[in-house]
Design a protein around this motif. Structure first.
Motif, PDB file in Angstrom:
ATOM      1  N   VAL A 170     139.076  55.373 -25.888  1.00 12.46           N
ATOM      2  CA  VAL A 170     139.074  54.401 -24.789  1.00 12.46           C
ATOM      3  C   VAL A 170     138.467  53.080 -25.241  1.00 12.46           C
ATOM      4  CG1 VAL A 170     138.173  53.915 -22.486  1.00 12.46           C
ATOM      5  CG2 VAL A 170     139.001  56.209 -23.034  1.00 12.46           C
ATOM      6  N   VAL A 171     137.359  53.158 -25.965  1.00 11.33           N
ATOM      7  CA  VAL A 171     136.668  51.936 -26.390  1.00 11.33           C
ATOM      8  C   VAL A 171     137.533  51.134 -27.361  1.00 11.33           C
ATOM      9  CG1 VAL A 171     134.697  51.057 -27.703  1.00 11.33           C
ATOM     10  CG2 VAL A 171     134.351  52.811 -25.957  1.00 11.33           C
ATOM     11  N   ILE A 172     138.161  51.803 -28.317  1.00 11.96           N
ATOM     12  CA  ILE A 172     139.021  51.091 -29.275  1.00 11.96           C
ATOM     13  C   ILE A 172     140.196  50.433 -28.556  1.00 11.96           C
ATOM     14  CG2 ILE A 172     140.582  51.375 -31.234  1.00 11.96           C
ATOM     15  CD1 ILE A 172     138.696  53.517 -32.307  1.00 11.96           C
ATOM     16  N   TRP A 173     140.766  51.142 -27.579  1.00  6.08           N
ATOM     17  CA  TRP A 173     141.848  50.554 -26.790  1.00  6.08           C
ATOM     18  C   TRP A 173     141.353  49.271 -26.102  1.00  6.08           C
ATOM     19  CZ3 TRP A 173     146.919  52.201 -26.353  1.00  6.08           C
ATOM     20  CH2 TRP A 173     147.686  51.562 -25.391  1.00  6.08           C
ATOM     21  N   GLY A 174     140.128  49.338 -25.570  1.00  3.07           N
ATOM     22  CA  GLY A 174     139.551  48.160 -24.927  1.00  3.07           C
ATOM     23  C   GLY A 174     139.320  47.020 -25.911  1.00  3.07           C
ATOM     24  N   VAL A 175     138.843  47.345 -27.107  1.00  2.00           N
ATOM     25  CA  VAL A 175     138.610  46.322 -28.132  1.00  2.00           C
ATOM     26  C   VAL A 175     139.917  45.634 -28.504  1.00  2.00           C
ATOM     27  CG1 VAL A 175     137.915  45.947 -30.539  1.00  2.00           C
ATOM     28  CG2 VAL A 175     136.519  47.403 -29.056  1.00  2.00           C
ATOM     29  N   LEU A 176     140.995  46.413 -28.607  1.00  2.00           N
ATOM     30  CA  LEU A 176     142.302  45.820 -28.936  1.00  2.00           C
ATOM     31  C   LEU A 176     142.728  44.813 -27.864  1.00  2.00           C
ATOM     32  CD1 LEU A 176     144.338  48.938 -30.174  1.00  2.00           C
ATOM     33  CD2 LEU A 176     143.209  47.196 -31.549  1.00  2.00           C
ATOM     34  N   PRO A 211     141.398  38.947 -28.631  1.00  2.00           N
ATOM     35  CA  PRO A 211     141.562  37.485 -28.575  1.00  2.00           C
ATOM     36  C   PRO A 211     140.288  36.769 -28.116  1.00  2.00           C
ATOM     37  CG  PRO A 211     143.505  38.566 -27.684  1.00  2.00           C
ATOM     38  CD  PRO A 211     142.486  39.635 -27.925  1.00  2.00           C
ATOM     39  N   LYS A 212     139.549  37.381 -27.182  1.00  2.00           N
ATOM     40  CA  LYS A 212     138.295  36.774 -26.717  1.00  2.00           C
ATOM     41  C   LYS A 212     137.246  36.803 -27.811  1.00  2.00           C
ATOM     42  CE  LYS A 212     139.070  37.917 -21.858  1.00  2.00           C
ATOM     43  NZ  LYS A 212     138.542  38.607 -20.643  1.00  2.00           N
ATOM     44  N   PHE A 213     137.210  37.924 -28.586  1.00  2.00           N
ATOM     45  CA  PHE A 213     136.283  38.001 -29.716  1.00  2.00           C
ATOM     46  C   PHE A 213     136.579  36.884 -30.719  1.00  2.00           C
ATOM     47  CE2 PHE A 213     135.459  42.773 -29.053  1.00  2.00           C
ATOM     48  CZ  PHE A 213     134.215  42.513 -28.496  1.00  2.00           C
ATOM     49  N   LYS A 219     137.851  33.987 -30.140  1.00  2.00           N
ATOM     50  CA  LYS A 219     137.399  32.702 -29.624  1.00  2.00           C
ATOM     51  C   LYS A 219     135.888  32.549 -29.737  1.00  2.00           C
ATOM     52  CE  LYS A 219     141.197  32.241 -26.281  1.00  2.00           C
ATOM     53  NZ  LYS A 219     141.545  32.184 -24.834  1.00  2.00           N
ATOM     54  N   MET A 220     135.177  33.695 -29.641  1.00  2.00           N
ATOM     55  CA  MET A 220     133.718  33.645 -29.701  1.00  2.00           C
ATOM     56  C   MET A 220     133.214  33.280 -31.083  1.00  2.00           C
ATOM     57  SD  MET A 220     132.847  37.041 -27.445  1.00  2.00           S
ATOM     58  CE  MET A 220     131.145  37.070 -27.973  1.00  2.00           C
ATOM     59  N   SER A 221     134.013  33.624 -32.113  1.00  2.00           N
ATOM     60  CA  SER A 221     133.553  33.376 -33.473  1.00  2.00           C
ATOM     61  C   SER A 221     134.712  32.949 -34.359  1.00  2.00           C
ATOM     62  CB  SER A 221     132.897  34.643 -34.046  1.00  2.00           C
ATOM     63  OG  SER A 221     132.602  34.479 -35.412  1.00  2.00           O
ATOM     64  N   GLY A 222     134.469  31.883 -35.117  1.00  2.00           N
ATOM     65  CA  GLY A 222     135.474  31.449 -36.069  1.00  2.00           C
ATOM     66  C   GLY A 222     135.373  32.192 -37.382  1.00  2.00           C
ATOM     67  N   SER A 223     134.244  32.859 -37.618  1.00  2.00           N
ATOM     68  CA  SER A 223     134.023  33.584 -38.870  1.00  2.00           C
ATOM     69  C   SER A 223     134.579  35.000 -38.761  1.00  2.00           C
ATOM     70  CB  SER A 223     132.519  33.642 -39.176  1.00  2.00           C
ATOM     71  OG  SER A 223     132.267  34.552 -40.224  1.00  2.00           O
ATOM     72  N   ARG A 224     135.363  35.397 -39.764  1.00  2.00           N
ATOM     73  CA  ARG A 224     135.941  36.741 -39.751  1.00  2.00           C
ATOM     74  C   ARG A 224     134.864  37.815 -39.893  1.00  2.00           C
ATOM     75  NH1 ARG A 224     141.299  37.763 -39.939  1.00  2.00           N
ATOM     76  NH2 ARG A 224     142.693  35.981 -40.140  1.00  2.00           N
ATOM     77  N   ILE A 225     133.858  37.550 -40.709  1.00  2.00           N
ATOM     78  CA  ILE A 225     132.801  38.555 -40.894  1.00  2.00           C
ATOM     79  C   ILE A 225     132.080  38.815 -39.585  1.00  2.00           C
ATOM     80  CG2 ILE A 225     130.595  39.025 -42.025  1.00  2.00           C
ATOM     81  CD1 ILE A 225     131.613  37.641 -44.491  1.00  2.00           C
ATOM     82  N   ILE A 226     131.770  37.760 -38.844  1.00  2.00           N
ATOM     83  CA  ILE A 226     131.101  37.932 -37.548  1.00  2.00           C
ATOM     84  C   ILE A 226     132.027  38.645 -36.566  1.00  2.00           C
ATOM     85  CG2 ILE A 226     130.144  36.706 -35.555  1.00  2.00           C
ATOM     86  CD1 ILE A 226     129.109  34.588 -37.470  1.00  2.00           C
ATOM     87  N   LEU A 227     133.319  38.321 -36.640  1.00  2.00           N
ATOM     88  CA  LEU A 227     134.300  39.007 -35.782  1.00  2.00           C
ATOM     89  C   LEU A 227     134.319  40.500 -36.087  1.00  2.00           C
ATOM     90  CD1 LEU A 227     136.679  39.021 -33.752  1.00  2.00           C
ATOM     91  CD2 LEU A 227     138.183  38.491 -35.693  1.00  2.00           C
ATOM     92  N   TRP A 228     134.322  40.849 -37.358  1.00  2.00           N
ATOM     93  CA  TRP A 228     134.312  42.266 -37.745  1.00  2.00           C
ATOM     94  C   TRP A 228     133.051  42.962 -37.242  1.00  2.00           C
ATOM     95  CZ3 TRP A 228     136.010  41.544 -43.585  1.00  2.00           C
ATOM     96  CH2 TRP A 228     137.340  41.085 -43.607  1.00  2.00           C
ATOM     97  N   LEU A 229     131.912  42.278 -37.363  1.00  2.00           N
ATOM     98  CA  LEU A 229     130.648  42.860 -36.896  1.00  2.00           C
ATOM     99  C   LEU A 229     130.667  43.063 -35.383  1.00  2.00           C
ATOM    100  CD1 LEU A 229     128.022  40.905 -39.053  1.00  2.00           C
ATOM    101  CD2 LEU A 229     128.636  43.320 -39.243  1.00  2.00           C
ATOM    102  N   LEU A 230     131.210  42.072 -34.659  1.00  2.00           N
ATOM    103  CA  LEU A 230     131.297  42.198 -33.200  1.00  2.00           C
ATOM    104  C   LEU A 230     132.156  43.392 -32.809  1.00  2.00           C
ATOM    105  CD1 LEU A 230     131.708  38.476 -32.056  1.00  2.00           C
ATOM    106  CD2 LEU A 230     129.774  39.991 -31.571  1.00  2.00           C
ATOM    107  N   GLU A 231     133.303  43.534 -33.469  1.00  2.00           N
ATOM    108  CA  GLU A 231     134.206  44.646 -33.157  1.00  2.00           C
ATOM    109  C   GLU A 231     133.565  45.983 -33.512  1.00  2.00           C
ATOM    110  OE1 GLU A 231     138.687  42.847 -33.563  1.00  2.00           O
ATOM    111  OE2 GLU A 231     137.559  43.168 -35.420  1.00  2.00           O
ATOM    112  N   GLY A 232     132.885  46.031 -34.654  1.00  2.00           N
ATOM    113  CA  GLY A 232     132.220  47.274 -35.061  1.00  2.00           C
ATOM    114  C   GLY A 232     131.117  47.670 -34.096  1.00  2.00           C
TER     115      GLY A 232
END
Length: 577
Positions: free
Chosen positions: A219-225, A229-231, A233-246
């Motif tokens: 359920v959580v992964i489905w929600g993350v998918l 797009p909002k994640f 927008k929150m970060s231009g850095s891919r590493i920070i995006l990966w950390l947020l998703e993780g």
């Protein structure tokens, strides 16, 4: 007994129906299905009848298990062949499995284990998943195959959900770094969700499935998918995006699991969390010690990596991991440098290989923490070994050395230790005999009422239920919270509690007879693991007193009386007020 059927007997019911159909067909055709003879055992023992052939229920049961696991070897060959792109890869996988057979499975010693029914379908499921990850466009047939193999993997063994959790986590990781797209992951998640719901129905509403970490993770992964797009927008850095998703996946899964467990009032799998906690901290309680004191739930022994090394399985896989890791790092660097997809296309095709590396890491962690789970680690090492034949990874080497020369040279070196391992396995020959238990079961059938209720050690209770059909209050299904509570009351006989308190607890369960096994008073797998020592953690008030089981062995009065005893078992009848 509804719980026993609900959690453990799906595969047994199916086999029973197959057996009845087989017998009916053979009888109709007039074909003999078994051969029986009388065995005179001497020493005053009564003769017994022994049978062989598929018409014998026990022989049919074991034959089906061996057949299923034999077919699994064909799937392993296809798996290794497809993953490596070479039939030599399939050969490497199968030979590695046999060279390390003692580390791969326990089916040859204990066929009725739940994983003996379940694991072959996991191999099929991994092969189907590999196919899905490799093809550019996912078709409906492959998703149906994934769903069906998931169902057959989960139905016989409720612990399958924890393995599938690691699979989902590995898939999410390769999605995060861009090896698979959102559309493909969503389709895989749909197949998992459908299989989970169908298993929930087939298991008569087993709420533990819907409140599991596996269900929460889906359920959580489905929600993350959906919110990615909002994640972004929150970060231009891919590493920070990966950390947020993780972090969203990790904390979201834990929080959702806790909320659903509270909502449904499910605590059946609470002991699993405590078991993992005990692996990393000094936490101890009765239930965790019941697991960790068993060898198969202890940490992996130090000799296991050495045995992998002697057959060259570990060195070969480490070389393969090094090559894949190098390619994966190059791909991640290209992603971080914002290169176009066409510039990364060649490395993008390695997504299924990166998944297998992550899955191997997960299986390694499971195997180290719980030795029993080498069941998943060792075969996956064998599958990974097939990649030594992959032109995708070692094409540069095959230009210099004939592939067949290299592969057969490696297999020849593996066979030195591998053939010795096989020979040692073949040399183990014996037959089962448990005369004390046979005496106990015969006494129960002759001297007790059909409605007499028994309590005692879980393995012994299973034998009593099967052979005498007497009611029992506990059996070897420790995953049910209610049964854990009853077993704890039953095992208080091996504590230092007063006899009167133990008797009252047994009477509340409706127990008529208690089967005491004197060896349980002194048996100690390692320091702190005898039953009285386990109870000392749970019941510190009575520490230092003589264990009740010792006193019951000498004189059980006034709360119990001995009605049967032999060299192993003592049956105590509870004196009711």
């Amino acid at each position: 007994m509804a719980l026993w059927f609900k959690y453990r007997s799906k595969s047994k019911v199916v086999l029973a129906s197959w057996y009845r159909i087989y017998i009916a067909v053979m009888d109709f055709l007039g074909i003999q299905t078994k051969t029986c003879w009388t065995v005179n055992r001497g020493e005053g023992l009564r003769p017994i009848e022994s049978c062989e052939g598929l018409g014998d229920p026990a022989s049919f049961y074991v034959a089906v298990i061996f057949l299923l696991n034999g077919v699994m070897m064909s799937v392993f060959f296809l798996y290794g062949t497809y993953l490596s792109g070479s039939r030599l890869g399939g050969l490497v996988t199968v030979l590695c499995y046999f060279f390390n057979h003692g580390e791969c499975t326990r089916v040859m010693w204990t066929p009725p284990l739940r994983e003996s029914f379940s694991y072959p379908f996991h191999v099929l499921q991994m092969l189907v998943l590999t196919y899905i990850l490799r093809i550019p466009n996912v078709n409906r047939g492959s998703l149906i195959a994934l769903c069906v193999s998931n169902i057959f993997f989960m139905l016989p063994w409720q612990f399958a959900q924890f393995v599938l959790l690691t699979q989902i986590a590995s898939l999410f990781a390769i999605y995060v770094v861009g090896y698979i797209d959102s559309d493909k992951l969503q389709k895989i998640l749909c197949a998992h969700m459908v299989s989970l719901l169908l298993c929930f129905i087939f298991m008569f509403g087993n709420s533990m499935l819907l409140t599991s970490y596996y269900a929460a993770s889906l359920v959580v992964i489905w929600g993350v998918l959906k919110v990615r797009p909002k994640f972004m927008k929150m970060s231009g850095s891919r590493i920070i995006l990966w950390l947020l998703e993780g972090c969203a996946w990790l904390f979201g899964t834990v929080i959702l699991k806790c909320l659903t467990s509270l909502m449904f009032g499910v605590a059946d799998d609470a002991h699993i969390s405590n078991l993992l906690k005990s692996k990393f901290t000094g936490y101890k309680d009765f239930d965790t010690l019941m697991y960790t004191c068993a060898v198969e739930f202890d940490f992996m022994d130090k000799e296991t990596p050495l045995r992998y090394t002697k057959t060259l399985l570990l060195p070969v896989v480490l070389v393969i991991l090094g090559v894949i890791f190098k390619k994966a790092v190059k791909y991640i660097i290209s992603v971080l440098s914002q290169k176009d997809l066409c510039e990364r296309e060649e490395r993008f095709n390695h997504g299924e290989l990166v998944y297998h590396v992550l899955q191997l890491v997960a299986f390694t962690v499971l195997g180290i923490l719980i030795m029993r789970l080498k069941l998943f680690l060792t075969p996956h090492l064998c599958v990974m070994a097939s990649l030594i034949c992959s032109k995708q990874l070692f094409g540069w080497l095959f230009c210099k050395i004939q592939p067949k020369t290299l592969i057969f040279g490696i297999l020849a070196l593996m066979a030195i230790e591998g053939s010795a391992n096989l020979q040692s396995q073949w040399n183990i020959v014996g037959e089962f005999s448990n005369l004390p238990q046979e005496e106990l079961l015969e006494w129960i059938k002759i001297n007790t009422r059909q409605d007499a209720v028994f309590a005692g050690a879980m393995p012994t209770m299973a034998s009593i239920k099967l052979s005498t059909l007497r009611p029992i209050v506990n059996h070897p299904h420790y995953e049910d919270v209610g049964l854990r509570a009853r077993t704890k009351i039953v095992y208080s006989m091996y504590s230092r509690k007063p006899a009167k308190e133990v008797k009252e607890g047994l009477l509340k369960l409706g127990v008529s007879y208690y089967v005491l096994e004197e060896s349980w008073c002194i048996r100690r797998a390692k320091p702190g693991c005898s039953m009285p020592e386990i109870w000392d953690v749970e019941d510190p008030v009575n520490v230092g007193k003589i264990p009740l089981c010792n006193m019951m062995s000498k004189d059980p009065r006034p709360y119990f009386i001995t009605v049967f005893h032999n060299s192993v078992y003592r049956v105590l009848k509870i004196i009711k007020d």
